[in-house]
Design an enzyme around this catalytic site. Structure first.
Site, PDB file in Angstrom:
ATOM      1  N   SER A 146     -53.530 -21.490 -31.915  1.00  0.00           N
ATOM      2  CA  SER A 146     -53.215 -22.827 -32.122  1.00  0.00           C
ATOM      3  C   SER A 146     -52.401 -23.428 -30.959  1.00  0.00           C
ATOM      4  O   SER A 146     -52.600 -24.592 -30.625  1.00  0.00           O
ATOM      5  CB  SER A 146     -52.567 -23.011 -33.641  1.00  0.00           C
ATOM      6  OG  SER A 146     -51.375 -22.362 -33.532  1.00  0.00           O
ATOM      7  N   HIS A 188     -46.996 -24.798 -30.781  1.00  0.00           N
ATOM      8  CA  HIS A 188     -47.972 -26.096 -31.115  1.00  0.00           C
ATOM      9  C   HIS A 188     -47.261 -26.927 -30.155  1.00  0.00           C
ATOM     10  O   HIS A 188     -47.927 -27.661 -29.252  1.00  0.00           O
ATOM     11  CB  HIS A 188     -47.803 -26.917 -32.262  1.00  0.00           C
ATOM     12  CG  HIS A 188     -48.578 -26.169 -33.247  1.00  0.00           C
ATOM     13  ND1 HIS A 188     -48.595 -26.377 -34.702  1.00  0.00           N
ATOM     14  CD2 HIS A 188     -49.159 -24.718 -33.341  1.00  0.00           C
ATOM     15  CE1 HIS A 188     -49.585 -25.590 -35.362  1.00  0.00           C
ATOM     16  NE2 HIS A 188     -49.820 -24.690 -34.552  1.00  0.00           N
TER      17      HIS A 188
END
Length: 297
Positions: free
Chosen positions: A191, A244
């Site tokens: 991610s 992230h």
């Protein structure tokens, strides 16, 4: 006339035809062996007529992909994108099927929190990048691979396979290190890289209007919204927020740079604005994560 639907209820068929006329769409009904075939007069009216039929039958309207996603769907996956996806799935399968139960330990940033960076310093350099290939559940890997498929192939086709692989190496390593500093070695997933690709494509199109591909604004909003939901602790599962944030920021920096480099034009005002936004994402995340740690201690 062009058929687009059929049903057994004559009264409902007549209601659909009547609703079509109210929207200036001519719908004709044909009875074929007690089955009522709905036909429309023009091909360009099929989509509207089908939506009328679906709504009248209590169904949602057809999903029509945006122009941007239609263009993205037509782009074939390059070798690098395919290789990354296949490798992630293979690693996940080997662990899930207990074929190589020690694999995740070998690929984590550190096999033991007490060892810190010793393993990497002593030569196990792969640990700096390999956490991006680790996934902890079917939905985790499915979500990441679907985004990787679409975002990775766009970067690969617009730049090159080597660029994509180098991008993944740099963004993955830095986002991994940032997450390790906050949470220790027990994390994994693509991610951070996915957010890096998102940030790159988002900024690249903004600074290079001639770029062939662009992400729908709704999807950028969706992913940024998901970023903040994760950061605020809405979900009960563990999330690598720092990865992230660094991934998104680094991708934005790259997109700002290459967007201007490729056009030969410098947009100082927007450069400062979006560079500040990229820094804000990481700075805010760091502040929130440090606050959470202070509450635990």
């Amino acid at each position: 006339m062009i058929p687009f639907a059929s049903l057994a209820d004559k009264r409902m068929a007549e209601k659909i035809a009547q609703e079509g006329r109210s929207q200036n769409i001519y719908i004709e009904i044909k009875n074929v062996n007690n089955e009522y075939i709905l036909e429309v007069d023009k091909e360009e009216n099929i989509e509207i007529a089908t939506d009328i039929y679906r709504v009248m039958m209590g169904l949602p309207k057809q999903f029509t992909p945006s122009k941007e996603w239609s263009e993205i769907a037509a782009v074939p996956m390059g070798f690098a994108t395919k290789a990354i996806i296949v490798f992630c799935i293979a690693v996940y399968a080997l662990d899930a099927l207990k074929i190589m139960p020690e694999l995740y330990s070998v690929m984590k940033f550190s096999s033991d929190p007490k060892l810190g960076l010793n393993e990497i310093v002593q030569g196990q350099f792969w640990r700096a990048i390999t956490p991006i290939f680790l996934h902890f559940g079917l939905m985790h890997i499915l979500f990441n691979m679907l985004w990787m498929k679409d975002l990775g192939k766009l970067v690969e086709v617009e730049r090159s396979s080597n660029f994509l692989l180098l991008f993944i190496l740099v963004v993955g390593s830095i986002s991994n290190f940032s997450q390790y500093l906050i949470s220790g070695p027990n994390f994994g997933g693509m991610s951070g890289v996915v957010y890096g690709l998102l940030g790159y494509l988002w900024m690249y199109k903004r600074f290079n209007k001639e770029s062939k591909y662009s992400l729908p604004k709704s999807d950028v909003i969706l992913m940024v919204g998901w970023f903040f939901l994760c950061l605020m602790g809405v979900f009960v599962f563990s999330i690598a927020n720092m990865a992230h944030a660094l991934g998104l920021s680094l991708g934005m920096f790259a997109g700002i740079f290459y967007g201007q480099y490729d056009t030969g034009r410098t947009d100082m005002k927007n450069s400062l604005l979006f560079t500040s936004l990229a820094i804000l994402f990481s700075g805010l995340t760091l502040g929130v994560e440090l606050f959470k740690l202070s509450q635990i201690q």
